[in-house]
Design a protein around this motif. Structure first.
Motif, short mmCIF file in Angstrom:
data_model
loop_
_atom_site.label_atom_id
_atom_site.label_comp_id
_atom_site.label_asym_id
_atom_site.label_seq_id
_atom_site.Cartn_x
_atom_site.Cartn_y
_atom_site.Cartn_z
N GLY A 44 -12.16 -20.06 4.80
CA GLY A 44 -13.63 -20.21 5.51
C GLY A 44 -13.54 -18.93 6.67
O GLY A 44 -12.51 -18.30 6.75
N LYS A 45 -14.67 -18.79 7.09
CA LYS A 45 -14.91 -17.69 7.98
C LYS A 45 -14.84 -18.29 9.59
O LYS A 45 -15.57 -19.58 9.77
N PRO A 46 -14.66 -17.52 10.61
CA PRO A 46 -14.82 -18.12 11.83
C PRO A 46 -16.09 -18.29 12.42
O PRO A 46 -16.86 -17.65 11.98
N LYS A 47 -16.22 -19.41 13.19
CA LYS A 47 -17.58 -19.80 13.76
C LYS A 47 -18.09 -18.83 15.13
O LYS A 47 -19.27 -18.51 15.32
N LYS A 48 -17.13 -18.29 15.70
CA LYS A 48 -17.53 -17.59 17.00
C LYS A 48 -15.98 -16.64 17.31
O LYS A 48 -15.01 -17.03 17.01
N PRO A 49 -16.20 -15.23 17.71
CA PRO A 49 -15.16 -14.50 18.10
C PRO A 49 -14.34 -15.20 19.26
O PRO A 49 -14.56 -15.84 20.23
N LEU A 50 -12.96 -14.94 18.79
CA LEU A 50 -11.91 -15.66 19.84
C LEU A 50 -11.83 -14.64 21.01
O LEU A 50 -11.84 -15.08 22.17
N LEU A 51 -11.69 -13.24 20.78
CA LEU A 51 -11.75 -12.39 21.80
C LEU A 51 -13.02 -11.67 22.27
O LEU A 51 -13.20 -10.55 22.15
N ALA A 52 -14.10 -12.71 22.56
CA ALA A 52 -15.36 -12.27 23.14
C ALA A 52 -15.47 -11.40 24.14
O ALA A 52 -16.20 -10.46 24.24
#
Length: 412
Positions: A175-183
């Motif tokens: 699966g792909k991430p939904k939002k960036p971890l280090l925004a």
């Protein structure tokens, strides 16, 4: 006939041709000639010497060194990692500060893996099976995570299942991430120090301001008012490349940083300045592609109290920055100047040749002008007896007439 032709050919080898200047008072051809001359002069002066600096010797073998250093921290709280503070040692790869560096902006973590047997991921086509014979023991799973053990594992009453494998278990989550971890990485800064040298002219320079103020690089940011402060916000680099940082941080990408040095060494060294440009090097419409983004995997290994090897697998998404340097330097040299002046004179001759073609072959009276331009003169001149009768011309008058014909001016 054949002998006569060969004789004439052999004798023609000893003919001598010299220029004969004919002043053709034809306004159309005269205007054309001046237009061609002015065009050639404008090209030589304007393009060759002013724009292209054809009077300079050029060195394009630039020698360059790039050092990068990032600054910034971020705090995250996830179920896989818990509360964690991220600094440059965690999110920058490689840590040496090279011309190509990678900043982690997102990741998928698979913790506590150990070598054991477990079912392969159902998303792997080669792992699907209906019976044990579909999973030959010892065969590696194509695009998978391990080696088949010979068993087909099914869940409940399903007709199909997945092959059991020997691998680092449990296998990686798909699966792909939904939002960036280090925004918050768009607020990180990168210091890009570039030193260049042109060996032909023994000229060196750097893109950092020569100052003894220790606080300068701690407070400045790159801009039009501070071109010698090579400290950039990552968010600005992505925006100047025409992309959105938060969108790019989700699945990653590649940004190119181009540093251009075009130095005119006939001027002061302070006039030799770096010029920056930024572009996105991967697919700009990455979200529409199955090969979108930029990612890779790495693992961190450890042992438990029983001395069993474990690891945490990390699939890292992020932005790779490629710093590219090129340029050239030029300085006055008499050799290219003479070569370009000579080329200009040759073009002038070509202009005269073109006007000759127009005069001798393309206008209405071309036959007339061609007859006046080309004249055959023989050394053996038949003597004309001097006249004693009134009304006849003497040999002196014929000679003067012949000279006048050679110096005649053709009028149209």
């Amino acid at each position: 006939m054949g002998q006569i032709a060969w004789k004439a050919l052999c004798l023609s080898l000893f003919d001598y041709k010299t220029e004969k200047y004919v002043i053709a008072k034809n306004k159309k051809v005269g205007i054309l000639y001046r237009v061609v001359q002015l065009s050639i002069m404008a090209y030589i002066i304007g393009w060759v010497f002013v724009v292209k600096k054809g009077y300079q010797d050029v060195d394009t073998s630039i020698q360059s060194s790039v050092i990068t250093k990032l600054k910034g921290v971020a705090f995250t709280n996830t179920s896989e990692l818990g509360e964690r503070l991220w600094d440059v040692a965690d999110y920058v790869i490689p840590p040496q500060g090279e011309s190509v560096f990678f900043v982690i902006t997102n990741l998928i973590v698979t913790p506590n893996q150990r070598q054991a047997t477990c079912p392969e991921s159902p998303s792997i086509p080669d792992a699907l099976c209906y019976r044990n014979n579909d999973c030959p023991a010892g065969e590696a799973v194509v695009a998978g995570n391990g080696v088949k053990t010979g068993r087909c594992l099914k869940v409940g009453n399903n007709m199909s299942g997945t092959c059991e494998i020997l691998a680092w278990c449990p296998v990686e989550k798909k699966g792909k991430p939904k939002k960036p971890l280090l925004a918050n990485a768009e607020n990180f800064t990168v210091y890009i120090k570039n030193s260049i040298r042109f060996p032909k002219f023994k000229f060196s320079k750097t893109n950092v301001l020569d100052t003894k103020d220790d606080a300068y690089l701690k407070t400045c940011r790159y801009g039009a008012d501070q071109p010698y402060c090579p400290i950039f916000l990552l968010g600005n680099l992505v925006r100047w490349a025409g992309s959105n940082f938060q969108e790019m941080a989700l699945e990653g990408g590649v940004i190119g940083i181009q540093i251009e040095w075009n130095c005119d060494l006939d001027k002061a060294p302070s006039e030799c300045n770096p010029h920056y440009s930024f572009s996105r090097l991967d697919n700009k419409f990455a979200e529409k592609s199955i090969s979108s983004g930029y990612n890779f995997r790495f693992a961190k290994y450890y042992k438990d109290a029983a001395n069993v090897d474990f690891r945490t697998l990390i699939k890292a998404y992020g932005i790779r920055f490629d710093v590219m340097v090129n340029g050239k330097a030029g300085k006055f040299n008499i050799i290219p100047t003479i070569i370009n002046v000579g080329s200009g004179l040759a073009l002038m001759g070509a202009g005269a040749f073109f006007c000759d073609l127009v005069l001798l072959y393309l206008i209405k009276k071309s036959n007339f002008y061609r007859g006046k331009k080309y004249e055959e003169v023989r050394s053996s001149i038949r003597k004309v007896p001097e006249s004693t009768v009134n009304g006849e011309q003497s040999s002196d008058s014929l000679s003067r007439l012949d000279q006048e014909r050679q110096l005649q001016t053709v009028e149209t």
